[in-house]
Design a protein around this motif. Sequence first.
Motif, PDB file in Angstrom:
ATOM      1  N   LEU A  91      13.780  36.464  -4.406  1.00 53.90           N
ATOM      2  CA  LEU A  91      14.533  35.341  -4.978  1.00 53.90           C
ATOM      3  C   LEU A  91      15.514  34.862  -3.921  1.00 53.90           C
ATOM      4  CD1 LEU A  91      15.237  33.665  -7.558  1.00 53.90           C
ATOM      5  CD2 LEU A  91      16.871  35.480  -8.121  1.00 53.90           C
ATOM      6  N   TYR A 144      18.713  32.671  -2.313  1.00 51.84           N
ATOM      7  CA  TYR A 144      20.062  32.319  -2.758  1.00 51.84           C
ATOM      8  C   TYR A 144      20.765  31.487  -1.698  1.00 51.84           C
ATOM      9  CZ  TYR A 144      21.782  36.056   0.366  1.00 51.84           C
ATOM     10  OH  TYR A 144      22.058  36.842   1.460  1.00 51.84           O
ATOM     11  N   VAL A 157      23.074  33.394  -6.996  1.00 53.09           N
ATOM     12  CA  VAL A 157      22.545  34.612  -7.619  1.00 53.09           C
ATOM     13  C   VAL A 157      23.692  35.601  -7.821  1.00 53.09           C
ATOM     14  CG1 VAL A 157      21.000  36.595  -7.338  1.00 53.09           C
ATOM     15  CG2 VAL A 157      20.238  34.298  -6.674  1.00 53.09           C
ATOM     16  N   ARG A 166      17.642  36.118   0.881  1.00 50.12           N
ATOM     17  CA  ARG A 166      16.779  36.433  -0.251  1.00 50.12           C
ATOM     18  C   ARG A 166      17.120  37.830  -0.757  1.00 50.12           C
ATOM     19  NH1 ARG A 166      12.850  32.685  -0.574  1.00 50.12           N
ATOM     20  NH2 ARG A 166      11.574  33.895  -1.991  1.00 50.12           N
ATOM     21  N   THR A 200      21.099  27.458  -5.253  1.00 53.21           N
ATOM     22  CA  THR A 200      20.898  28.604  -6.134  1.00 53.21           C
ATOM     23  C   THR A 200      21.980  29.645  -5.871  1.00 53.21           C
ATOM     24  OG1 THR A 200      18.500  28.307  -6.248  1.00 53.21           O
ATOM     25  CG2 THR A 200      19.350  30.498  -6.764  1.00 53.21           C
ATOM     26  N   GLU A 216       9.171  41.246  -6.091  1.00 56.49           N
ATOM     27  CA  GLU A 216       9.487  39.821  -6.248  1.00 56.49           C
ATOM     28  C   GLU A 216      10.705  39.491  -5.403  1.00 56.49           C
ATOM     29  OE1 GLU A 216      11.022  36.672  -9.692  1.00 56.49           O
ATOM     30  OE2 GLU A 216      10.412  38.707 -10.243  1.00 56.49           O
TER      31      GLU A 216
END
Length: 409
Positions: free
Chosen positions: A100, A102, A7, A91, A5, A98
């Motif tokens: 996410l 990476y 970002v 993250r 991932t 929230e």
Amino acid sequence: MADRTFVIVGAGLAGATAAETLRTEGFTGRVVLLGSEPERPYERPPLSKGLLLGTTERDDVHVHDASWYPEHDVELRTGCTVTAIDRTTRRVRLAGDEELGYDKLLLATGAVPRGLPVPGTELDGVLRLRTLADSARIAATVAEGTRLVVIGAGWIGLEVAAAARARGAAVTVVETAALPLQRVLGDRLAAVFAELHRRHGVVFHFGARTRELRGTGRVSQVVLDDGTVLDADVVLIAVGAAPETGLAERAGLRVGNGILVDRRLRTDDPDIFAAGDVASVAHPLLGARVRVEHWSNARDSGPAAARAMLGQDVSYDRIPYFFTDQYDLGMEYAGWIPPGTSTELVIRGDLDRHEFVAFWTIGDRVAAGMNVNVWDVNDAIQDLVRAGLAGATVDRAALADPAVPLPAG
């Protein structure tokens, strides 16, 4: 790569072109593009040019069509603010808590307009220009007969002044220096821009500082330090921009007039990169840290950072470049002059007719060049700058002679 991932924080031109490059370079993992504005990525030059002049449509400023993002499996999330980076767990935390994860992170958070530390800046009618919404507010309030006071005679201030005059507004510009763009261009060329705007009806107050903005609810006056009172319906504060480094600072990344990155646009964390206005680059050609707040840097550094995130051997060595359009004057500038360096100015063409090329030389080496209403020469200027950085010298008399072809770099 499919399970990784990447970002991107910042959905401007740098972020959008980075996302595009990840896909064109064959990255098949997850790409998440996070932007705090409600708009999908757009280009900023039209904000002070075409949108205010009415020559550019709002939908034309976007980097990609809305359909491009789902078609290329790029998760674009607008109106989304990143509040923190946890480098240990890799993250990012979003507003609302929230999180996410990476594998690689690109910070393209841009810059924000500098404030003016005087009373009255909270009044209605006091505007800044950075976003599409800002441009729309200016367009909605500046019209025939509007009294606009622009505080700051830099590129943004002068471009808005020119567009406002085209819209029929009465424009006054307040500037602390003795001439517009004086620090960038020097006295001789700054005087060209002062004359250009005066010829179109702009009133200047040079060597002037703003003491306060007055009004009851809405701004109605600008008061200068010497007691001069300027009536105003709208005030634009255009005193520069500062890199948006808060997120990087809170994460413990090295900053200093921007996020400090190496020639690969990599921060001191090997999994985090920076591009665009916010990146202070250890420039391999210029031999100094350089932070550039112009369109071409966002366009070029976003893709370069994407390639570096993919592990490619990137060396970001673009020559700083920018352009402006004011009234009937179009200009391109390329190069970089170290702060405090003494230069010689070489003029090729006609200053009075606004058709010329200016060169700044250090010794006999070209450090920068600016073409004004003379086209298809900027590549040659950039070649000369690169050659000068490599130590090549020029004959300044020949450089000034339009009959002599520009030497190849």
